[in-house]
Design a protein around this motif. Structure first.
Motif, PDB file in Angstrom:
ATOM      1  N   ARG A  20       0.829  -1.179  -0.007  1.00  0.00           N
ATOM      2  CA  ARG A  20      -0.137   0.107  -0.126  1.00  0.00           C
ATOM      3  C   ARG A  20       0.777   1.389  -0.048  1.00  0.00           C
ATOM      4  NH1 ARG A  20      -3.696  -1.811   3.250  1.00  0.00           N
ATOM      5  NH2 ARG A  20      -2.737  -3.793   3.025  1.00  0.00           N
ATOM      6  N   GLY A  25      -0.191   7.774   2.616  1.00  0.00           N
ATOM      7  CA  GLY A  25      -1.311   7.791   3.495  1.00  0.00           C
ATOM      8  C   GLY A  25      -1.309   8.627   4.981  1.00  0.00           C
ATOM      9  N   ILE A  70      -6.638   5.608   2.719  1.00  0.00           N
ATOM     10  CA  ILE A  70      -5.533   5.161   1.904  1.00  0.00           C
ATOM     11  C   ILE A  70      -4.803   4.027   2.377  1.00  0.00           C
ATOM     12  CG2 ILE A  70      -3.307   5.842   1.039  1.00  0.00           C
ATOM     13  CD1 ILE A  70      -4.825   8.529   0.335  1.00  0.00           C
ATOM     14  N   PRO A  74      -6.357   0.415  -0.341  1.00  0.00           N
ATOM     15  CA  PRO A  74      -5.225   1.010  -1.224  1.00  0.00           C
ATOM     16  C   PRO A  74      -6.039   1.024  -2.581  1.00  0.00           C
ATOM     17  CG  PRO A  74      -4.273  -0.773  -0.370  1.00  0.00           C
ATOM     18  CD  PRO A  74      -5.547  -0.540   0.407  1.00  0.00           C
ATOM     19  N   ARG A  77      -6.963   4.250  -4.073  1.00  0.00           N
ATOM     20  CA  ARG A  77      -5.856   5.170  -3.715  1.00  0.00           C
ATOM     21  C   ARG A  77      -6.134   6.530  -4.472  1.00  0.00           C
ATOM     22  NH1 ARG A  77      -3.863   1.652  -6.978  1.00  0.00           N
ATOM     23  NH2 ARG A  77      -2.478   2.305  -8.603  1.00  0.00           N
ATOM     24  N   TYR A  80      -8.920   8.819  -3.403  1.00  0.00           N
ATOM     25  CA  TYR A  80      -8.743   9.437  -2.267  1.00  0.00           C
ATOM     26  C   TYR A  80      -7.666  10.337  -2.461  1.00  0.00           C
ATOM     27  CZ  TYR A  80     -11.321   5.383  -0.369  1.00  0.00           C
ATOM     28  OH  TYR A  80     -12.375   4.434   0.044  1.00  0.00           O
ATOM     29  N   SER A  81      -6.678  10.173  -3.151  1.00  0.00           N
ATOM     30  CA  SER A  81      -5.310  11.034  -3.109  1.00  0.00           C
ATOM     31  C   SER A  81      -5.931  12.469  -3.673  1.00  0.00           C
ATOM     32  CB  SER A  81      -4.310  10.542  -3.929  1.00  0.00           C
ATOM     33  OG  SER A  81      -4.637  10.221  -5.191  1.00  0.00           O
ATOM     34  N   SER A 111      -0.651  13.201  -0.591  1.00  0.00           N
ATOM     35  CA  SER A 111      -1.716  12.957  -1.808  1.00  0.00           C
ATOM     36  C   SER A 111      -0.806  12.558  -2.821  1.00  0.00           C
ATOM     37  CB  SER A 111      -2.526  14.024  -2.063  1.00  0.00           C
ATOM     38  OG  SER A 111      -3.259  14.108  -0.884  1.00  0.00           O
ATOM     39  N   THR A 114       0.841   9.387  -2.783  1.00  0.00           N
ATOM     40  CA  THR A 114      -0.165   8.273  -2.780  1.00  0.00           C
ATOM     41  C   THR A 114      -0.684   8.086  -4.470  1.00  0.00           C
ATOM     42  OG1 THR A 114      -1.051   8.617  -0.953  1.00  0.00           O
ATOM     43  CG2 THR A 114      -2.307   7.533  -2.258  1.00  0.00           C
TER      44      THR A 114
END
Length: 152
Positions: A20, A25, A70, A74, A77, A80-81, A111, A114
């Motif tokens: 991950r 994160g 995250i 994952p 990702r 979320y990033s 971010s 990620t």
């Protein structure tokens, strides 16, 4: 047995972390926590009051939540990033200049890390393992060189 359970936990954590975008994160989570903590600062420390209503608490909470998601999900990702970087930039207006720029920068860097993480990459080989492999190659090559020199 002082190190018995530690010998099993550390490799398991490394395997979990390798699957991950751990550092991204973690930085996003720390950025959200830092912005939330600066909201509780005294009035002497606050530089920019901003919208201290719901948005002042909502954006760093979303940062914190995106960072945790995250780490534990994952597969999503990228979503979320992107949300994390947008929310991190939004904290500049709503939460003491993004937690005195520290929390905002932690969120943006986390971010970006990620977003750039690739799950299909081969894990890096440690320096110690590379040295051992090079020494083993030299040890195998030395007798072959001696034999080649004797036959000429």
């Amino acid at each position: 047995m002082p190190g018995g359970s530690r010998g099993k936990v550390r490799p398991a954590f490394r395997r979990w972390r390798a699957g991950r975008p751990f550092w991204g994160g973690l930085l996003l989570t720390l950025g959200g926590a830092e912005v939330l903590l600066t909201l509780k600062a005294s009035l002497d420390v606050i530089l920019h009051v901003g919208m201290q209503g719901l948005a002042g608490y909502l954006l760093p909470t979303v940062m914190l939540l995106c960072g945790v998601l995250i780490l534990f999900n994952p597969a999503q990702r990228l979503f979320y990033s992107v949300i994390g970087v947008l929310v991190s930039l939004g904290t500049w207006m709503t939460s003491n200049l993004g937690g005195f720029f520290v929390g905002m920068l932690l969120g943006i860097v986390g971010s970006c890390l990620t977003f750039g993480w690739l799950p299909d990459q081969e894990p890096r080989v440690s320096r110690r393992q590379r040295r051992k492999a090079a020494e083993a190659e030299r040890a195998l090559a030395a007798p072959l060189e001696r034999e080649a020199g004797q036959t000429v």
